[in-house]
Design a protein around this motif. Structure first.
Motif, short mmCIF file in Angstrom:
data_model
loop_
_atom_site.label_atom_id
_atom_site.label_comp_id
_atom_site.label_asym_id
_atom_site.label_seq_id
_atom_site.Cartn_x
_atom_site.Cartn_y
_atom_site.Cartn_z
N MET A 1 86.92 20.54 78.68
CA MET A 1 85.78 21.40 78.97
C MET A 1 84.60 21.00 78.09
SD MET A 1 85.61 25.58 79.00
CE MET A 1 85.39 25.78 77.25
N ALA A 2 83.40 21.13 78.62
CA ALA A 2 82.20 20.77 77.87
C ALA A 2 82.01 21.69 76.68
CB ALA A 2 80.98 20.83 78.80
N HIS A 3 81.33 21.18 75.65
CA HIS A 3 80.97 22.00 74.50
C HIS A 3 79.76 22.86 74.89
CE1 HIS A 3 83.56 19.46 71.95
NE2 HIS A 3 83.07 18.44 72.66
N ILE A 4 79.88 24.18 74.78
CA ILE A 4 78.84 25.11 75.19
C ILE A 4 78.23 25.75 73.96
CG2 ILE A 4 78.26 27.07 76.64
CD1 ILE A 4 79.37 24.81 78.26
N VAL A 5 76.90 25.66 73.84
CA VAL A 5 76.18 26.28 72.73
C VAL A 5 74.99 27.02 73.30
CG1 VAL A 5 74.98 25.94 70.54
CG2 VAL A 5 76.86 24.40 71.18
N GLY A 6 74.84 28.31 72.93
CA GLY A 6 73.69 29.06 73.44
C GLY A 6 73.45 30.33 72.66
N SER A 96 83.00 22.84 83.78
CA SER A 96 83.99 21.91 84.33
C SER A 96 83.80 20.48 83.85
CB SER A 96 83.96 21.94 85.86
OG SER A 96 82.72 21.44 86.35
N LEU A 97 82.67 20.19 83.19
CA LEU A 97 82.46 18.87 82.61
C LEU A 97 83.45 18.63 81.48
CD1 LEU A 97 78.55 18.95 82.44
CD2 LEU A 97 79.92 17.60 84.04
N ASN A 98 83.78 17.38 81.23
CA ASN A 98 84.76 17.11 80.18
C ASN A 98 84.12 17.22 78.79
OD1 ASN A 98 83.46 14.62 79.53
ND2 ASN A 98 84.61 13.57 81.13
N ASN A 99 84.95 17.06 77.75
CA ASN A 99 84.46 17.30 76.39
C ASN A 99 83.58 16.19 75.83
OD1 ASN A 99 86.36 15.34 75.91
ND2 ASN A 99 87.75 16.63 74.73
N ASP A 100 83.20 15.23 76.65
CA ASP A 100 82.19 14.27 76.25
C ASP A 100 80.78 14.83 76.42
OD1 ASP A 100 83.98 12.27 75.55
OD2 ASP A 100 84.06 11.46 77.59
N HIS A 101 80.69 16.03 77.01
CA HIS A 101 79.39 16.62 77.34
C HIS A 101 79.10 17.82 76.45
CE1 HIS A 101 80.56 14.43 80.99
NE2 HIS A 101 79.26 14.30 81.22
N TYR A 102 77.81 17.99 76.15
CA TYR A 102 77.33 19.13 75.38
C TYR A 102 76.32 19.89 76.23
CZ TYR A 102 79.40 16.80 71.33
OH TYR A 102 80.28 16.20 70.46
N VAL A 103 76.54 21.18 76.38
CA VAL A 103 75.63 22.03 77.15
C VAL A 103 74.98 23.02 76.19
CG1 VAL A 103 75.43 23.71 79.01
CG2 VAL A 103 77.07 21.81 79.22
N MET A 104 73.66 22.94 76.09
CA MET A 104 72.91 23.86 75.24
C MET A 104 71.95 24.64 76.13
SD MET A 104 72.25 21.44 71.92
CE MET A 104 73.65 20.99 70.89
N TYR A 105 71.89 25.94 75.92
CA TYR A 105 71.11 26.74 76.86
C TYR A 105 70.38 27.88 76.16
CZ TYR A 105 75.02 30.08 76.65
OH TYR A 105 75.98 30.96 76.22
N ASP A 106 69.32 28.32 76.80
CA ASP A 106 68.54 29.48 76.38
C ASP A 106 68.02 29.33 74.95
OD1 ASP A 106 67.32 31.94 76.62
OD2 ASP A 106 69.10 33.07 76.04
N PHE A 107 67.20 28.30 74.70
CA PHE A 107 66.61 28.12 73.38
C PHE A 107 65.21 27.55 73.53
CE2 PHE A 107 68.41 24.01 74.32
CZ PHE A 107 67.63 23.09 73.67
N ASN A 108 64.43 27.67 72.47
CA ASN A 108 63.07 27.15 72.46
C ASN A 108 63.04 25.81 71.75
OD1 ASN A 108 61.84 29.34 73.80
ND2 ASN A 108 61.82 30.52 71.92
#
Length: 236
Positions: A1-6, A96-108
Motif C-alpha cells: 500500500m502507498a505511504h499516505i500523509v495528510g 492501492s498503489l504499492n509502497n514505492d509511492h508516497y501520497v501527500m494531500y491537503d497541504f499548502n
C-alpha cells in the motif's frame, strides 16, 4: 500500500486551536480599539469602522488560505461534505498503489494549496479534484463543467507543477516536470480525457493511470528524499 500523509485530522475537525486563538486576539484588539475613549471619536467613526473591516477581511482571507476545509465546514457545510466524500473516493483509489509511492494531500506548498501529490518511480503527479456533476466541455479554449469555467483549477494545477519542477532543479539537480491530473469524482463518465496537458479521469482510473503511464524514470533516492523533505517542512 502507498505511504499516505495528510492533514485530514485538522481539516475534518474544523479550525485548529491556534487559529481560534488568533481570532480571539484580533477580536479583543478590535474591541479595545473601538472602545478607546478619543475626544473626537464621533468624527472618526467611519474611518474606525473602515479600518476594522479591512483587518477582519485580511485575517479571514489568511485563515481561509491556511485551512480552507475548516472554514468550509463552518460556513459551507454542504460543500464541505461533498469535498470530504470526494477526498475519500480518491484516497481509496490511491491506497492501492504499492509502497514505492508516497501520497501527500491537503497541504499548502508555499502559497499554493495541494489537494493530492503522488510521488513514485513512474513520475510525480499533481492531482486535483472536481466535484461538479455537470458534463465537461471545452468552450473557446476554456474547460467548463456545465457553465462553470475551470480555469482557476487548471491554472493552479500547472502552477504547482512548475513550482515543484523549480524546487527539484535547485535542490536535486533533476529535470522533472510533474503531470497534472484532474479527477472528476461526481461524474458518471468523463467525455474529455485531456485538456491543456492535464489528464482527466474518474477516481477509479487514477491508480492505473499512475502505474501504467510512466512519465519519468525517477530514482528511488530522489522520490524518498523529496517525500522526506515535504513531510518535514509541511507536515510537522
Amino acid at each position: 500500500m502507498a505511504h499516505i500523509v495528510g492533514y485530514r485530522k485538522e481539516s475534518f475537525k474544523g479550525i485548529p486551536t491556534s487559529h481560534i486563538f488568533l481570532i480571539i486576539i484580533v477580536t479583543v484588539a478590535l474591541i479595545g480599539f473601538m472602545l478607546n475613549p478619543a475626544d473626537n471619536w464621533k468624527d472618526n467613526i467611519l474611518s474606525m469602522l473602515g479600518t476594522v473591516a479591512v483587518i477582519v477581511v485580511i485575517v479571514g482571507f489568511a485563515l481561509n488560505k491556511v485551512n480552507p476545509m475548516g472554514w468550509k465546514r463552518l460556513f459551507k457545510k454542504a460543500e464541505f461534505e461533498r469535498l470530504v466524500q470526494a477526498d475519500h473516493t480518491i484516497l481509496a483509489s490511491l491506497q492501492s498503489l504499492n509502497n514505492d509511492h508516497y501520497v501527500m494531500y491537503d497541504f499548502n506548498f508555499e502559497l499554493l494549496h495541494v489537494e493530492f501529490l503522488v510521488l513514485g518511480p513512474q513520475g510525480i503527479f499533481v492531482v486535483g479534484k472536481l466535484t461538479s456533476s455537470e458534463p465537461l466541455r471545452v468552450d473557446a479554449g476554456t474547460l467548463m463543467a456545465g457553465n462553470e469555467p475551470l480555469s482557476k483549477q487548471t491554472g493552479n494545477l500547472w502552477r504547482i507543477c512548475h513550482l515543484i519542477n523549480i524546487v527539484l532543479k535547485k535542490g536535486y539537480k533533476e529535470e522533472i516536470m510533474p503531470q497534472p491530473v484532474l479527477v472528476a469524482t461526481h461524474c458518471d463518465s468523463v467525455a474529455i480525457a485531456e485538456y491543456d496537458g492535464i489528464a482527466i479521469m474518474g477516481p477509479g482510473d487514477i491508480a492505473s493511470h499512475i502505474q501504467h503511464h510512466a512519465q519519468n524514470d525517477i530514482q528511488r533516492e530522489v522520490v524518498q528524499g523529496f517525500a522526506g523533505y515535504l513531510h518535514k517542512r509541511y507536515f510537522k
